[in-house]
Motif scaffolding. Structure first.
Motif, PDB file in Angstrom:
ATOM      1  N   ILE A  52      61.050  68.020 103.288  1.00  0.00           N
ATOM      2  CA  ILE A  52      60.169  67.931 102.120  1.00  0.00           C
ATOM      3  C   ILE A  52      61.056  67.986 100.887  1.00  0.00           C
ATOM      4  O   ILE A  52      61.804  68.951 100.702  1.00  0.00           O
ATOM      5  N   LEU A  53      61.003  66.956 100.057  1.00  0.00           N
ATOM      6  CA  LEU A  53      61.739  66.948  98.794  1.00  0.00           C
ATOM      7  C   LEU A  53      60.876  67.647  97.752  1.00  0.00           C
ATOM      8  O   LEU A  53      59.738  67.246  97.508  1.00  0.00           O
ATOM      9  N   PHE A  54      61.417  68.690  97.139  1.00  0.00           N
ATOM     10  CA  PHE A  54      60.668  69.486  96.158  1.00  0.00           C
ATOM     11  C   PHE A  54      61.581  69.737  94.963  1.00  0.00           C
ATOM     12  O   PHE A  54      62.206  70.785  94.845  1.00  0.00           O
ATOM     13  N   THR A  55      61.698  68.731  94.104  1.00  0.00           N
ATOM     14  CA  THR A  55      62.601  68.798  92.964  1.00  0.00           C
ATOM     15  C   THR A  55      61.830  69.054  91.673  1.00  0.00           C
ATOM     16  O   THR A  55      60.601  68.952  91.637  1.00  0.00           O
ATOM     17  N   ASP A  56      62.573  69.378  90.622  1.00  0.00           N
ATOM     18  CA  ASP A  56      61.965  69.655  89.323  1.00  0.00           C
ATOM     19  C   ASP A  56      61.263  68.413  88.777  1.00  0.00           C
ATOM     20  O   ASP A  56      61.715  67.286  89.002  1.00  0.00           O
ATOM     21  N   PRO A  57      60.173  68.616  88.029  1.00  0.00           N
ATOM     22  CA  PRO A  57      59.447  67.486  87.451  1.00  0.00           C
ATOM     23  C   PRO A  57      60.079  67.004  86.144  1.00  0.00           C
ATOM     24  O   PRO A  57      59.458  67.014  85.075  1.00  0.00           O
ATOM     25  N   ASP A  58      61.341  66.617  86.224  1.00  0.00           N
ATOM     26  CA  ASP A  58      62.047  66.095  85.060  1.00  0.00           C
ATOM     27  C   ASP A  58      62.933  64.936  85.513  1.00  0.00           C
ATOM     28  O   ASP A  58      62.958  64.592  86.703  1.00  0.00           O
ATOM     29  N   PHE A  59      63.652  64.327  84.590  1.00  0.00           N
ATOM     30  CA  PHE A  59      64.463  63.157  84.936  1.00  0.00           C
ATOM     31  C   PHE A  59      65.507  63.457  86.008  1.00  0.00           C
ATOM     32  O   PHE A  59      65.597  62.734  87.001  1.00  0.00           O
ATOM     33  N   LYS A  76      59.100  63.685 103.233  1.00  0.00           N
ATOM     34  CA  LYS A  76      57.832  64.030 102.596  1.00  0.00           C
ATOM     35  C   LYS A  76      58.162  64.509 101.180  1.00  0.00           C
ATOM     36  O   LYS A  76      59.299  64.873 100.892  1.00  0.00           O
ATOM     37  N   HIS A  77      57.139  64.529 100.326  1.00  0.00           N
ATOM     38  CA  HIS A  77      57.352  64.881  98.921  1.00  0.00           C
ATOM     39  C   HIS A  77      56.325  65.908  98.456  1.00  0.00           C
ATOM     40  O   HIS A  77      55.130  65.747  98.695  1.00  0.00           O
ATOM     41  N   ALA A  78      56.806  66.932  97.768  1.00  0.00           N
ATOM     42  CA  ALA A  78      55.944  67.907  97.110  1.00  0.00           C
ATOM     43  C   ALA A  78      56.199  67.798  95.611  1.00  0.00           C
ATOM     44  O   ALA A  78      57.348  67.679  95.177  1.00  0.00           O
ATOM     45  N   PHE A  79      55.122  67.814  94.851  1.00  0.00           N
ATOM     46  CA  PHE A  79      55.224  67.668  93.402  1.00  0.00           C
ATOM     47  C   PHE A  79      54.554  68.844  92.719  1.00  0.00           C
ATOM     48  O   PHE A  79      53.495  69.296  93.140  1.00  0.00           O
ATOM     49  N   ILE A  80      55.177  69.298  91.650  1.00  0.00           N
ATOM     50  CA  ILE A  80      54.598  70.353  90.835  1.00  0.00           C
ATOM     51  C   ILE A  80      54.440  69.796  89.429  1.00  0.00           C
ATOM     52  O   ILE A  80      55.358  69.159  88.913  1.00  0.00           O
ATOM     53  N   PRO A  81      53.274  69.968  88.802  1.00  0.00           N
ATOM     54  CA  PRO A  81      53.093  69.450  87.441  1.00  0.00           C
ATOM     55  C   PRO A  81      54.024  70.142  86.443  1.00  0.00           C
ATOM     56  O   PRO A  81      54.351  71.323  86.607  1.00  0.00           O
ATOM     57  N   LYS A  82      54.426  69.404  85.426  1.00  0.00           N
ATOM     58  CA  LYS A  82      55.346  69.958  84.420  1.00  0.00           C
ATOM     59  C   LYS A  82      54.833  71.256  83.821  1.00  0.00           C
ATOM     60  O   LYS A  82      55.591  72.206  83.652  1.00  0.00           O
ATOM     61  N   ILE A 103      53.427  76.784  93.838  1.00  0.00           N
ATOM     62  CA  ILE A 103      54.317  76.308  94.904  1.00  0.00           C
ATOM     63  C   ILE A 103      53.528  76.088  96.188  1.00  0.00           C
ATOM     64  O   ILE A 103      53.651  75.048  96.844  1.00  0.00           O
ATOM     65  N   ARG A 104      52.690  77.035  96.535  1.00  0.00           N
ATOM     66  CA  ARG A 104      51.873  76.889  97.747  1.00  0.00           C
ATOM     67  C   ARG A 104      50.942  75.683  97.635  1.00  0.00           C
ATOM     68  O   ARG A 104      50.776  74.943  98.614  1.00  0.00           O
ATOM     69  N   ALA A 105      50.336  75.494  96.474  1.00  0.00           N
ATOM     70  CA  ALA A 105      49.433  74.349  96.288  1.00  0.00           C
ATOM     71  C   ALA A 105      50.193  73.034  96.447  1.00  0.00           C
ATOM     72  O   ALA A 105      49.712  72.099  97.104  1.00  0.00           O
ATOM     73  N   ALA A 106      51.383  72.955  95.875  1.00  0.00           N
ATOM     74  CA  ALA A 106      52.189  71.732  95.993  1.00  0.00           C
ATOM     75  C   ALA A 106      52.552  71.456  97.444  1.00  0.00           C
ATOM     76  O   ALA A 106      52.527  70.302  97.897  1.00  0.00           O
ATOM     77  N   LEU A 107      52.851  72.500  98.191  1.00  0.00           N
ATOM     78  CA  LEU A 107      53.227  72.325  99.599  1.00  0.00           C
ATOM     79  C   LEU A 107      52.023  72.001 100.488  1.00  0.00           C
ATOM     80  O   LEU A 107      52.166  71.367 101.524  1.00  0.00           O
ATOM     81  N   ARG A 108      50.829  72.400 100.070  1.00  0.00           N
ATOM     82  CA  ARG A 108      49.614  72.009 100.805  1.00  0.00           C
ATOM     83  C   ARG A 108      49.276  70.535 100.567  1.00  0.00           C
ATOM     84  O   ARG A 108      48.611  69.913 101.375  1.00  0.00           O
ATOM     85  N   GLU A 109      49.732  70.001  99.443  1.00  0.00           N
ATOM     86  CA  GLU A 109      49.419  68.615  99.058  1.00  0.00           C
ATOM     87  C   GLU A 109      50.588  67.657  99.290  1.00  0.00           C
ATOM     88  O   GLU A 109      50.709  66.645  98.611  1.00  0.00           O
ATOM     89  N   VAL A 110      51.455  67.978 100.217  1.00  0.00           N
ATOM     90  CA  VAL A 110      52.637  67.160 100.490  1.00  0.00           C
ATOM     91  C   VAL A 110      52.221  65.728 100.792  1.00  0.00           C
ATOM     92  O   VAL A 110      51.243  65.484 101.495  1.00  0.00           O
TER      93      VAL A 110
END
Length: 186
Positions: A52-59, A76-82, A103-110
């Protein structure tokens, strides 16, 4: 919450935040200049447990995500809003600043990549929705990424991301209409 896949993050502080939220193993890229050793670790992880790629929401975070996804297909990808990745003092942005719940919400929505998916959404649909070009295109793309949980994408990457994560035309139109309605209310 136990995560089977290995989560790829940018650094030690991200690992600490992930481990506060879930029981998981991580691989740290240590910045955007990803070495071949890290790529090999991610390839092995993908082969054995999944990634699961879980990187910062920036460039830089998006650059890392893109680089790894290109070299290691099927991640797979997990995203967290800025707004959920900013510290209380407002300086910086990153997974390490996100709450346990975020973090948990982002990982549930992978989201899972599917390169060969044929999308019903066209470039013309993106233009008609004001997502490419125009005065509010960036803000609309940010809102679309937030609602669909696919993260922010620039104009060039949006179509690819919608296709990659198999976003249906129905779901896309539902969110676009919601965004347009919100703009009318203001």
């Amino acid at each position: 919450m136990k995560i089977k896949e290995i989560i790829v993050v940018e650094g030690k502080d991200d690992t600490t935040a992930i481990k506060r939220a879930v029981d998981a193993d991580t691989i740290e890229t240590n910045g955007s200049s990803i070495g071949e050793a890290v790529i090999e670790q991610v390839k092995l992880a993908q082969k054995t447990r999944g990634v699961i790629l879980f990187t910062d929401p920036d460039f830089p975070g998006e650059k890392i995500r893109h680089t790894i996804a290109e070299k290691v297909p099927g991640c797979k990808h997990a995203f967290i809003p800025k707004h959920e990745a900013r510290p209380k003092n407002g300086k910086g942005i990153g997974v390490e600043h996100a709450s346990v719940d975020s973090i948990r919400a982002a990982l549930r929505e992978v989201k899972e990549e599917m390169e060969d998916y044929i999308s019903e959404i066209t470039q013309e649909d993106l233009i008609d929705a004001g997502l490419l070009g125009g005065p509010n295109a960036r803000q609309r793309r940010e809102k679309l990424g937030l609602h669909l949980k696919i993260g922010y994408a620039n104009g060039k990457q949006l179509y690819k991301r919608l296709k990659m994560f198999q976003i249906s035309k129905h779901d896309y139109l539902e969110v676009v209409n919601k965004i347009i309605q919100e703009e009318k209310i203001r």
